[in-house]
Design an enzyme around this catalytic site. Structure first.
Site, mmCIF file in Angstrom:
data_model
loop_
_atom_site.group_PDB
_atom_site.id
_atom_site.type_symbol
_atom_site.label_atom_id
_atom_site.label_comp_id
_atom_site.label_asym_id
_atom_site.label_seq_id
_atom_site.Cartn_x
_atom_site.Cartn_y
_atom_site.Cartn_z
ATOM 1 N N PHE A 1 0.866 -1.186 0.000
ATOM 2 C CA PHE A 1 0.000 0.000 0.000
ATOM 3 C C PHE A 1 0.900 1.233 0.000
ATOM 4 O O PHE A 1 1.743 1.393 0.876
ATOM 5 C CB PHE A 1 -0.879 -0.040 1.257
ATOM 6 N N ASP B 1 3.711 -2.875 9.853
ATOM 7 C CA ASP B 1 2.406 -2.244 9.684
ATOM 8 C C ASP B 1 1.351 -3.353 9.805
ATOM 9 O O ASP B 1 1.353 -4.304 9.020
ATOM 10 C CB ASP B 1 2.344 -1.557 8.311
ATOM 11 N N TYR C 1 -9.737 1.468 11.358
ATOM 12 C CA TYR C 1 -11.042 1.476 10.675
ATOM 13 C C TYR C 1 -11.287 0.231 9.821
ATOM 14 O O TYR C 1 -12.325 0.097 9.206
ATOM 15 C CB TYR C 1 -11.254 2.751 9.847
ATOM 16 N N LYS C 2 -10.295 -0.678 9.771
ATOM 17 C CA LYS C 2 -10.472 -1.916 8.996
ATOM 18 C C LYS C 2 -11.067 -2.973 9.929
ATOM 19 O O LYS C 2 -12.210 -2.840 10.347
ATOM 20 C CB LYS C 2 -9.141 -2.313 8.371
ATOM 21 N N ARG D 1 -11.074 -7.842 -4.347
ATOM 22 C CA ARG D 1 -10.777 -8.271 -2.971
ATOM 23 C C ARG D 1 -12.058 -8.640 -2.221
ATOM 24 O O ARG D 1 -13.048 -7.899 -2.268
ATOM 25 C CB ARG D 1 -10.094 -7.145 -2.186
HETATM 26 C C1 PLP Z 1 -5.027 1.117 5.386
HETATM 27 C C2 PLP Z 1 -3.554 1.304 5.359
HETATM 28 C C3 PLP Z 1 -3.008 2.547 5.674
HETATM 29 C C4 PLP Z 1 -3.910 3.705 6.005
HETATM 30 O O1 PLP Z 1 -3.257 4.907 6.096
HETATM 31 P P1 PLP Z 1 -4.040 6.223 6.547
HETATM 32 O O2 PLP Z 1 -2.960 7.085 7.022
HETATM 33 O O3 PLP Z 1 -5.002 5.791 7.635
HETATM 34 O O4 PLP Z 1 -4.797 6.745 5.381
HETATM 35 C C5 PLP Z 1 -1.617 2.669 5.652
HETATM 36 N N1 PLP Z 1 -0.833 1.619 5.335
HETATM 37 C C6 PLP Z 1 -1.344 0.408 5.017
HETATM 38 C C7 PLP Z 1 -0.433 -0.724 4.679
HETATM 39 C C8 PLP Z 1 -2.720 0.218 5.015
HETATM 40 O O5 PLP Z 1 -3.221 -0.966 4.714
#
Ligand code: PLP
Length: 416
Positions: free
Chosen positions: A130, A201, A226-227, A375
């Site tokens: 990501f 992460d 939020y996930k 997904r």
């Molecule tokens: C969802 C996610 C984020 C989210 O980043 P925000 O700062 O909350 O927008 C960051 N890194 C990974 C790998 C994610 O899956």
């Protein structure tokens, strides 16, 4: 388990009836007719969140006004929730705070890690991760002007890429697109053997599988709520700093909440020497309170039980796809072996975008990630076994009838 190539809807009803987590399903708000497979992007809303937010707004803010910073525990809410998240990820008291966003937290812990390994200039990351994790890191590199470089590799090259010039290895435990799970223990071991530091992460792993940060000797971690933690849209993230690294290098967003005595309003900055140094400013209390509700639910559930169900959901989904959709050129992007994946299954198709749009129109909500990934995320607290059957039957109808070819399914919205 029985031979799932012969699986029927009745078999899945039986699994739902015997599901030790089934009582959690009714604790979430889920509109009639929706089959939700996007808990890996935005978790569903617990009913209790509405009561909690109401209470924070009406009683704590509305009636008690500013006194709530003390009387309602607002001032320590980041730490209180952090200590609860710690239990989900195998960390100790005083090692996690719920604060800011994932991106900002990456900035903070990466800055500290790079200061701790100032003689080394390489940061190892997974190139297909990501992208915000790398974007933030690039921004930090530009700001530091010390010639740091990101070494991008893919999952099978990670161990070989960890050489003596590496300062920091920053990886996401479960891949957002393909859904593979990296081995935290062996990678962390290799990182330490070469004298580097690691950041994990946990955005796509916390809440769906057991995580043992301290047992794996992890240095830093970040994640999103939020996930699978069901904290609500844009809810604050969290960060973990191992006790042994606290009170040494300071993170660079040195706001007043990270000061040893915030209410002394001193001119000179003096850092806190505990996890509180990783706070910066005043936190969004209403949003933080909502996060606590989702975490409390997960703490009531057994994490091994969650993982077992998550893997069973994935296995059954794969088998149903094989059985009912073998003619339509869908390929599996996620490892077939449960031990190597998180809680999502990604299917590849060059028509994936339109197919997913057509699925949404009939109430099956997953999502699409370019160039060709559909997904399907499974949240064991509320995803039912029968949901899998119902979704696969709807997907088959869309493929059989070529429904996805309709022009309206190729329009791209602002948020996918
Ligand atoms: C969802 C996610 C984020 C989210 O980043 P925000 O700062 O909350 O927008 C960051 N890194 C990974 C790998 C994610 O899956």
């Amino acid at each position: 388990m029985k031979n799932f190539l012969k699986i029927t809807r009745e078999d899945l009803e039986e699994l739902d009836n015997q599901d030790p987590l089934k009582q959690f399903g009714s604790e979430f708000n889920m509109p009639e007719g929706i089959l939700y497979f996007d808990g890996n992007s935005l978790g569903a809303m617990p009913h209790a969140t509405l009561d909690r937010v109401n209470k924070v707004v009406l009683e704590e803010w509305g009636s008690k006004l500013i006194t709530s910073w003390n009387s309602s525990g607002w001032h320590s809410l980041s730490e209180t929730i952090g200590n609860k998240i710690a239990k989900l990820v195998g960390a100790g008291d005083g090692e996690v705070v719920c604060v800011d966003g994932t991106g900002l937290n990456i900035h903070k812990v990466h800055a500290v890690a790079l200061k701790m390994r100032a003689d080394r200039k390489v940061i190892v990351m997974e190139g297909s991760n990501f992208p915000t994790d790398a974007y933030i890191t690039q921004g930090l590199i530009d700001q530091l002007e010390q010639n740091h470089k990101i070494r991008f590799v893919e999952k099978d090259q990670i161990l070989d890429a960890i050489t003596e010039d590496v300062a920091l290895v920053s990886l996401t435990q479960v891949h957002y697109k393909m859904g593979h799970l990296l081995d935290m223990k062996s990678i962390t071991q290799k990182v330490h053997d070469t004298g580097a530091l690691v950041v994990w992460d946990l955005s796509h792993s916390a809440g769906v599988l057991p995580i043992a940060l301290n047992q794996c000797n992890v240095d830093f971690a970040v994640g999103c709520t939020y996930k699978y933690l069901n904290g609500g849209p844009g809810s604050p993230g969290y960060l973990f700093v191992a006790k042994r690294h606290q009170g040494k290098e300071t993170q660079p967003l040195t706001g007043w909440w990270s000061h040893e005595k915030p209410f002394a309003f001193e001119q000179e900055y003096r850092p806190k020497n505990d996890i509180g140094q990783f706070l910066s400013g005043t936190q969004p209390i209403v949003a933080l309170a909502a996060v606590e509700v989702g975490i409390d639910m997960l703490l009531r559930a057994d994490m091994d039980c969650i993982r077992t169900k998550s893997l069973a959901l994935g296995d059954i989904f794969i088998r149903l796809i094989k059985k009912h959709l073998s003619d339509y050129g869908l390929t599996l992007a996620t490892p077939i072996t449960g031990a190597h994946r998180g809680s999502q299954i990604s299917l590849r198709s060059k028509n994936g975008f339109a197919i997913m749009q057509a699925l949404k129109e009939v109430g099956v909500i997953g999502d699409f990630r370019a160039p060709d990934n559909m997904r399907f995320g499974f949240a064991p607290l509320y995803t039912r076994y029968t949901d899998l059957w119902d979704a696969v039957i709807k997907l088959r109808a869309i493929m059989e009838n070529d429904t996805w070819k309709a022009g309206r399914f190729s329009r791209v919205p602002d948020v996918t």
